[in-house]
Design a protein around this motif. Structure first.
Motif, mmCIF file in Angstrom:
data_model
loop_
_atom_site.group_PDB
_atom_site.id
_atom_site.type_symbol
_atom_site.label_atom_id
_atom_site.label_comp_id
_atom_site.label_asym_id
_atom_site.label_seq_id
_atom_site.Cartn_x
_atom_site.Cartn_y
_atom_site.Cartn_z
ATOM 1 N N ARG A 241 0.838 -1.209 0.000
ATOM 2 C CA ARG A 241 0.000 0.000 0.000
ATOM 3 C C ARG A 241 0.870 1.254 0.000
ATOM 4 N NH1 ARG A 241 -5.093 1.662 0.800
ATOM 5 N NH2 ARG A 241 -5.756 -0.495 0.861
ATOM 6 N N ARG A 244 2.066 1.634 -3.493
ATOM 7 C CA ARG A 244 0.989 1.985 -4.409
ATOM 8 C C ARG A 244 0.626 3.464 -4.335
ATOM 9 N NH1 ARG A 244 -4.998 0.093 -3.227
ATOM 10 N NH2 ARG A 244 -5.066 2.166 -2.300
ATOM 11 N N CYS A 368 -8.318 3.282 1.839
ATOM 12 C CA CYS A 368 -9.268 2.875 0.800
ATOM 13 C C CYS A 368 -8.593 2.155 -0.371
ATOM 14 C CB CYS A 368 -10.045 4.089 0.288
ATOM 15 S SG CYS A 368 -9.163 5.070 -0.941
ATOM 16 N N ASN A 369 -9.420 1.479 -1.171
ATOM 17 C CA ASN A 369 -8.936 0.807 -2.380
ATOM 18 C C ASN A 369 -9.604 1.393 -3.624
ATOM 19 O OD1 ASN A 369 -11.539 -0.193 -2.227
ATOM 20 N ND2 ASN A 369 -10.967 -2.295 -2.714
ATOM 21 N N CYS A 370 -10.111 2.618 -3.505
ATOM 22 C CA CYS A 370 -10.803 3.256 -4.628
ATOM 23 C C CYS A 370 -10.228 4.651 -4.886
ATOM 24 C CB CYS A 370 -12.308 3.328 -4.378
ATOM 25 S SG CYS A 370 -12.775 4.051 -2.786
ATOM 26 N N ILE A 430 -13.308 -5.414 -3.681
ATOM 27 C CA ILE A 430 -12.206 -5.992 -2.907
ATOM 28 C C ILE A 430 -11.753 -7.304 -3.535
ATOM 29 C CG2 ILE A 430 -11.542 -6.995 -0.685
ATOM 30 C CD1 ILE A 430 -13.502 -5.073 0.655
ATOM 31 N N ARG A 437 -6.240 -4.074 -5.109
ATOM 32 C CA ARG A 437 -7.667 -4.155 -4.815
ATOM 33 C C ARG A 437 -7.965 -4.596 -3.383
ATOM 34 N NH1 ARG A 437 -8.814 -1.163 -7.400
ATOM 35 N NH2 ARG A 437 -10.655 -1.183 -6.107
ATOM 36 N N ARG A 438 -6.960 -4.977 -2.618
ATOM 37 C CA ARG A 438 -7.199 -5.471 -1.270
ATOM 38 C C ARG A 438 -7.568 -4.327 -0.331
ATOM 39 N NH1 ARG A 438 -2.247 -8.366 1.080
ATOM 40 N NH2 ARG A 438 -3.091 -7.753 3.099
ATOM 41 N N PHE A 439 -8.246 -4.648 0.738
ATOM 42 C CA PHE A 439 -8.589 -3.686 1.781
ATOM 43 C C PHE A 439 -8.036 -4.219 3.088
ATOM 44 C CE2 PHE A 439 -11.940 -2.430 5.010
ATOM 45 C CZ PHE A 439 -11.415 -1.158 5.221
ATOM 46 N N TYR A 464 -15.230 -2.213 -0.552
ATOM 47 C CA TYR A 464 -14.963 -1.176 0.448
ATOM 48 C C TYR A 464 -15.907 -0.017 0.189
ATOM 49 C CZ TYR A 464 -12.707 3.017 2.338
ATOM 50 O OH TYR A 464 -12.463 4.209 2.975
#
Length: 622
Positions: A241, A244, A368-370, A430, A437-439, A464
């Protein structure tokens, strides 16, 4: 594709069959099919594709690039410390971090050496891989040294807001499960002594560094949510993360290895420690760290250190615009400003006055993943999602109940996507096996579960749910509308607190304004209330009301006013409304000046205890 594509395809098949029966050539057949497609609404899709194809291809290239490196680091069993080690090897003598307050320059090799010393010290304290240790320190290079050194031996730092004291501080210590705390001497006062400290002055041990290798998707550290609507939650930041977030900022906004980043944001927050310092850790950029934001020194610092990139939280840009003109604001070399929360009514003025070529606005809570990024300078947008290839990045805006903000379901039990221009909550699908894409959630499992919804896109999936209200236009540009829970309903209309705050602040020469809804007995919905900073006590209610009547519809005009010398803020300049909402418009709860918009008299009246009682008893109509 558009919602009507399912109807256009059968029409095209039928048309093709008829054309073959008529014996037309392929050229005329294709031309006829194109005509059928356009007549059935396909021309709009072609228009959208023509307007967005370049943007979408750039975004796709950036996404693939980040994905490639993510999978490369998985294969090579890399972590943030090991990637940093590669940067040290490439340019050991290059400036990594600059401490603005002292002018001290820390090279990559110096940062590496000092973090190794911290790692050795941590092992000597008995801490091991998987232990959590709180870091409580003002923003300076030493804080980076501390979390990096702890991470090298697998210890997980919990980065705590250095403004916290007493109960809030103990809460953050408790939710992380920290075994101890490393703190800065500058914070050691009577109140912080109430916390449990298990470490004292740092001792230096010169023995071989024993590495506890973690994996790419293991925990790196914890960052706390801002707590604007409640107590902070400890968000889990894994190594992937961290990469990313920093990598998307680097590639999306056109940064390069020769850039110098000016970071005046707190390092206990993801904007400062990941988006900012992450460019040093992962991409070898130089980062100038200022302990606290100063509007009067901002451009002077940028000139002094030859900064080419600056970071902001939306309110920072407003504060800079309210400053008097000074020579340094036209002599700097800054070309990119990256951050989030830049209000549309400030955006163009900020770019024009300070000659900023590119605004790198993004959306994304720490956990978040968005996340979204504005890659092409679209004014007001916090990012985009492709309309022609929506499945490439599986985020959606979903319809929600206006009052409860619960996601609306269709007859199949699935969530309902929003149409262009329709406000909705942004969610991200997710996939625990995909680092993008993981949370990872929070240290508290119950808090994690509250952010996950099931059967969203299809049966059996999970997503999420941000709780943030957004709007997407027909080209796929996304605009922030409100933080979760900030919208309220009055006179049958939804009121966006973010929108009203921006308008009122502009009317009051960029003054701090907090807008929120307050309950009134016997009245449906919530009445609008605005807390306005008035340091000089020269607020004019008549002028304000006249301006508000010209700028806002009747339902969005504040019914109550609260004039205060200051408002509560987080360390990232977000206004905290919890206390304001709790105290409401009760004059017995505050010494601030309160006013009530008397509809019959068409003016703001001073809110006395007698007037308050009349409102509470329903004797005075709103």
């Amino acid at each position: 594709m558009g919602a009507g594509d399912g109807f256009r395809a059968p029409a095209a098949v039928i048309s093709a069959g008829l054309l073959s029966v008529l014996g037309l050539s392929w050229f005329w057949s294709l031309l006829a099919l194109l005509g059928v497609y356009l007549c059935s609404g396909g021309w709009r899709f072609l228009y959208v594709a023509a307007c967005t194809i370049k943007r979408d291809l750039v975004g796709l290239c950036i996404l693939l690039r980040v994905k490639f490196f993510m999978h490369h680091y998985i294969r090579t069993r890399s972590t943030v410390p090991s990637i940093f080690a590669q940067r040290v090897a490439l340019h050991p003598d290059k400036a990594a971090l600059v401490e603005e307050s002292t002018g001290e320059v820390w090279s990559f090799s110096e940062l590496d050496r000092r973090s190794n010393t911290v790692a050795q010290w941590a092992v000597a304290q008995g801490w091991r891989s998987g232990d959590v240790v709180a870091v409580f320190m003002e923003s300076r290079p030493l804080m980076v040294v501390l979390w990096l050194g702890l991470a090298k031996v697998g210890v997980e730092p919990a980065l705590i807001n250095f403004n916290l004291r007493r109960d809030s501080l103990m809460h953050c210590m408790g939710v992380s499960g920290a075994r101890g705390m490393v703190f800065g001497a500058e914070l050691l006062d009577g109140e912080t002594r109430t916390a449990l400290f298990v470490c004292s002055d740092m001792m230096l041990f010169q023995r071989p560094l024993e590495m506890f290798r973690k994996k790419w998707c293991d925990r790196l550290f914890y960052i706390y949510t801002s707590g604007t609507t409640g107590l902070p939650k400890a968000a889990i930041i894994v190594h992937s993360r961290y990469y990313r977030i920093a990598a998307f900022g680097y590639y999306s906004f056109g940064l390069g290895p020769d850039d110098v980043v000016y970071c005046c944001l707190p390092l206990y927050h993801s904007a400062g420690n990941i988006v900012g310092v992450g460019q040093c850790m992962l991409h070898g950029l130089t980062v100038v760290i200022r302990r606290k934001f100063s509007a009067s020194r901002f451009w002077d610092d940028c000139v002094k250190y030859n900064c080419t990139v600056v970071q902001y939280i939306g309110e920072i840009c407003r504060y800079l615009l309210s400053q008097p003109v000074r020579p340094s604001e036209s002599r700097h070399q800054v070309r990119v400003a990256m951050g989030n929360g830049l209000r549309p009514n400030v955006w163009e003025d900020f770019m024009k006055r300070f000659n900023i070529k590119r605004i790198g606005e993004f959306y994304g809570a720490t956990e978040c993943n968005c996340s979204l990024a504005n890659m092409d300078n679209k004014v007001g947008a916090c990012g985009f999602n492709s309309v022609i290839l929506p499945s490439v990045y599986p985020i959606r805006l979903l319809r929600a109940d206006e009052d409860s903000m619960e996601l609306i379901r269709d007859s199949r039990g699935l969530c309902v996507p929003c149409k262009p221009g329709e406000p909705g909550i942004i969610v991200g699908r997710i996939n625990p096996h995909d680092p993008l894409r993981r949370f990872d959630g929070y240290a508290n499992q119950e808090a994690t579960n509250k952010k996950i919804s099931h059967n969203v896109f299809k049966q059996g999936d999970s997503a999420y749910v941000s709780g943030d209200l957004m709007v997407m236009d027909e080209l796929g540009y996304v605009y922030f509308r409100d933080r979760g829970g900030d919208t309220f309903r009055w006179r049958g209309e939804n009121v966006s607190t973010t929108e009203v705050e921006g308008i009122l602040s502009a009317l009051l020469n960029q003054t701090d304004v907090a807008v929120y809804g307050v309950s009134v007995p016997g009245v449906e919905g919530k009445a609008g209330m605005a807390a306005i900073v008035d340091v000089t006590n020269d607020f004019n209610c008549e002028t304000f009301l006249r301006d508000v009547q010209n700028a806002l519809p009747s339902y969005a005009r504040p019914v109550f006013l609260r004039l205060s010398p200051e408002v509560d803020k987080t360390g990232t300049f977000k206004i905290q409304k919890t206390r304001l909402q709790k105290e409401g418009f009760d004059p017995r709860q505050t010494s601030d000046r309160l006013y009530f918009l008397h509809s019959r008299l068409a003016r703001y009246e001073s809110l006395t205890e007698e007037l308050y009682s009349a409102i509470m008893q329903g004797k005075l109509s709103l």
